[in-house]
Design a protein around this motif. Structure first.
Motif, short mmCIF file in Angstrom:
data_model
loop_
_atom_site.label_atom_id
_atom_site.label_comp_id
_atom_site.label_asym_id
_atom_site.label_seq_id
_atom_site.Cartn_x
_atom_site.Cartn_y
_atom_site.Cartn_z
N LYS B 12 0.84 -1.18 0.00
CA LYS B 12 0.00 0.00 0.00
C LYS B 12 0.88 1.23 0.00
O LYS B 12 1.71 1.40 0.89
CB LYS B 12 -0.90 0.02 1.24
N ALA B 19 3.40 2.39 2.92
CA ALA B 19 3.03 2.10 4.31
C ALA B 19 3.16 0.61 4.57
O ALA B 19 3.48 0.19 5.67
CB ALA B 19 1.61 2.56 4.58
N GLY B 42 2.90 0.20 9.82
CA GLY B 42 2.01 -0.32 8.79
C GLY B 42 0.95 -1.26 9.31
O GLY B 42 0.13 -1.77 8.54
N THR B 45 -2.57 0.28 8.84
CA THR B 45 -2.91 0.28 7.41
C THR B 45 -3.31 -1.12 6.96
O THR B 45 -4.27 -1.30 6.21
CB THR B 45 -1.70 0.78 6.58
N ARG B 48 -6.75 -1.73 8.18
CA ARG B 48 -7.72 -0.93 7.41
C ARG B 48 -7.93 -1.50 6.01
O ARG B 48 -8.99 -1.32 5.42
CB ARG B 48 -7.28 0.53 7.36
N GLU B 54 -9.09 1.10 3.27
CA GLU B 54 -8.02 1.40 2.33
C GLU B 54 -7.96 0.24 1.35
O GLU B 54 -8.26 -0.89 1.71
CB GLU B 54 -6.65 1.51 3.02
#
Lengths: 287, 354
Positions: B12, B19, B42, B45, B48, B54
């Motif tokens: 990502k 990240a 990370g 992230t 998510r 994301e």
């Protein structure tokens, strides 16, 4: 144990400050008091007090020109407030919740109507409409005229900015996680907006709408430029009357407008204050 | 059987900052899996991306074998407990808990029943009609849990859910969460930067650093067999001694001392020997030390009393070594300035990269 009774004597500086604040209040409100008092005057002449009466208020409601202007004012205010509130709220959402190309430019341009002098905006709009109508006439043979339509469009143009500012302030306090939580709990974008975002920003939206309503009802300069024959609004009509000499009728109209504005402002404050406590601090600060 | 969550080659990027980089991970069905790492590693992230807030720049993300990388969050069979709880402030506790079921168009009587059961589970039935802001932090936390679990998700995602609570409450909630997970049998993916939390609650832990997944294993494997210097240093107290590999079972420490340690790299490699302070023992210079132990001699420079244990700093030619000794009869005290010998079983040390 001693009990303190009475107040500490005031120092000269404190007395001076107290006097000052009374003077400022007098300066603010004395004209209003004079206006209100003289609106209840029976005499034909503005400056000479004879006896209290409601004569001029009766005249106001009998005067067709005044009532026509009032009707125009209300129509314009209703249209421009509704449209500006919807568009302004959408602009606030776009700026707070999305990232897109040209966002910074758009952000800056949006506040232009708040910053630039009103008369400049008035001239710009007049020119824009005049050129636009000419072009429309040449292109498709349709030539619209100045009137309620142009006034409404102009009011929408400046009101969008004000609504956006107010709604954005409210959105900024809202934890973006709330919308993610709604999506996480199977809400579509629209359901998340209807069920979560809108109810939580509603005080801001209502405050923005009332501000727009007040601004629309009060506007003279821009309206004066873009109004057509027979489509004056109330403030523009009053402004025109004054040039022919102040009559007690104007006093009465002014007091009515003043009262309406004060009610709107009070309601608007009520919305903003009542809403402040509703977002718990723990949610607001985590954003 | 397909993994509950399977990530393959997931990256990502935000702009040109990565990240998460090339992440491969399979989370098993029904396990309590923790993503552990410092802030900015990370882990959030990654969570998510599993939730759908994301979307991966690259790679595949499957939930129970179904590709989900680009599905919006409302179309995924997962639910999230947020760090800020994200309870809807304009709804009561029961309206909050019932929100997901209402969105799924579950029938009214069934919603009422399931909401009641979920609130019973977190022991908050008596606050059903309260507004979220009337509840304490711990109670809000439990509402957030009930709001997610009532939907019976295939995977429950938790983003540092205990971060906002004070220490006592956090410890109580750790036990409660672990029990709850065992009871409902749902796969938990838990993000935390607190290694203690990860060790006590997890079936397995994935340690992340700078967007990469460094090691996945049981808490014991992570703690006792770290495969990298970062994992060794991030989790718990540890001594990291520079050394050079001699052969497959011995290294030479920087001070010149030859010690036994299982190495997996070529002779001559520069490595780090990782030693947990509680795996070390302190002997007086005249004591008899079992011959199978590694020994390093030094001087006591510091002694800190913790009640149940003493921490010693031993200054040796191979560096300062921290030793943790229990405060109980039979364990000798060592005074500051005294000569002492640090000894350890070769099996207690781990060799990682320099």
């Amino acid at each position: 144990m001693s009990v303190v009774t009475g107040l500490r004597p005031k120092s000269p500086a404190e007395r001076l400050l107290a006097t000052n604040s009374w003077l400022v209040f007098a300066f603010f409100y004395a004209p209003i008091v004079v206006l209100v008092v003289f609106s209840f005057n029976a005499n034909e002449n503005v400056g000479i007090w004879t006896e209290p009466s409601l004569r001029w208020y009766r005249e106001v409601f009998r005067d067709e020109a005044v009532m026509g202007a009032l009707r125009n004012s209300l129509i314009v205010a209703a249209i421009s407030t509704t449209v500006a509130t919807i568009l302004g709220t959408m602009a606030a959402l776009a700026l707070e919740r999305f990232r897109f190309r040209g966002q910074r430019v758009y952000d800056g341009l949006l506040y232009l109507p708040i910053i630039i002098p009103e008369v400049t905006m008035a001239v710009m709009l007049l020119l824009f409409f005049a050129q636009g109508f000419q072009w429309l006439d040449g292109a498709i043979g349709w030539s619209p005229t100045f009137g309620i339509g142009t006034i409404s469009l102009s009011h929408i143009a400046f009101n969008i900015s004000f609504v956006t500012v107010v709604v954005r302030a409210r959105l900024g306090q809202l934890d973006p996680r709330l919308e993610e939580a709604a999506a996480d709990l199977y809400a579509t974008r629209w359901q998340a907006f209807r069920g979560i975002t809108l109810p939580l920003i509603l005080p801001g939206v209502a405050g923005g709408a009332l501000l727009a309503l007040t601004l629309s009802l009060d506007d003279v300069v821009i309206t004066n430029f873009v109004a057509g024959p027979g489509s004056t609004t109330l403030p523009v009509y009053v402004f025109g009357l004054v040039r022919r000499g102040v009559t007690p009728l104007i006093n009465a109209v002014s007091v009515i407008m003043l009262a309406a504005s004060m009610v709107l402002v009070a309601v608007s404050f009520g919305f903003q204050r009542g809403s402040r406590g509703r977002v718990p601090e723990s949610m607001a600060e985590d954003g | 059987m397909a993994a509950a969550v399977a990530l393959q080659g997931v990256s990502k990027a935000f702009g040109d900052v990565y990240a998460v980089r090339e992440l491969d991970l399979a989370i098993r069905d029904g396990e309590f899996f923790s993503l552990l790492g410092p802030s900015g590693c990370g882990k959030t992230t990654t969570l998510r991306m599993i939730a759908g807030f994301e979307f991966p720049t690259e790679g595949s993300l499957q939930i129970h074998g179904v590709e989900m990388a680009l599905q919006p969050p409302n179309e995924r069979p997962v639910n999230t407990v947020f760090q800020s709880y994200a309870l809807f402030p304009h709804m009561t506790v029961e309206e909050n808990v019932g929100f997901g079921l209402r969105m799924k168009k579950v029938g009214g009587t069934e919603i009422a029943e399931r909401v009641k059961r979920a609130l019973d589970m977190v022991r908050l039935s008596h606050r059903a009609t309260a507004a979220p802001k009337q509840l304490s932090g711990g109670q809000q936390q439990r509402v957030a849990l009930a709001r997610a679990l009532v939907n019976e998700p295939e995977v429950l995602l938790l983003d540092e859910p205990l971060g906002a609570l004070d220490l006592k409450l956090r410890q109580a909630m750790q036990t409660e969460l672990k029990d709850l997970q065992a009871r409902v049998g749902i796969t938990f993916v838990y993000v935390t930067h607190d290694q203690g939390e990860a060790l006590t609650m997890s079936d397995r832990i994935g340690v992340m650093h700078e967007g990469r997944l460094l090691q996945v294993g049981t808490p014991q494997e992570i703690y006792e067999r770290p495969t990298s210097r970062f994992v060794a240093g991030f989790i718990g107290e540890i001594n990291l001694l520079p050394a050079t590999v001699i052969d497959h079972d011995s290294v030479r420490l920087a001070g010149g001392r030859l010690v036994a340690a299982a190495t997996g790299v070529a002779p001559g490699s520069e490595v780090t020997v990782a030693l947990r302070p509680e795996r070390l023992e302190l002997y007086g210079v005249n004591e008899v030390i079992p011959t199978n132990l590694n020994t390093v001699r030094g001087r006591v420079t510091r002694r800190v009393y913790f009640g149940d244990v003493f921490f010693y700093d031993i200054d040796t030619t191979d560096g300062v070594i921290e030793v943790k000794e229990e405060n109980r009869p039979g364990v000798d005290l060592h005074e500051i300035g005294e000569e002492a010998v640090v000894a350890w079983d070769p099996a207690a040390s781990t060799v990682v990269e320099r």
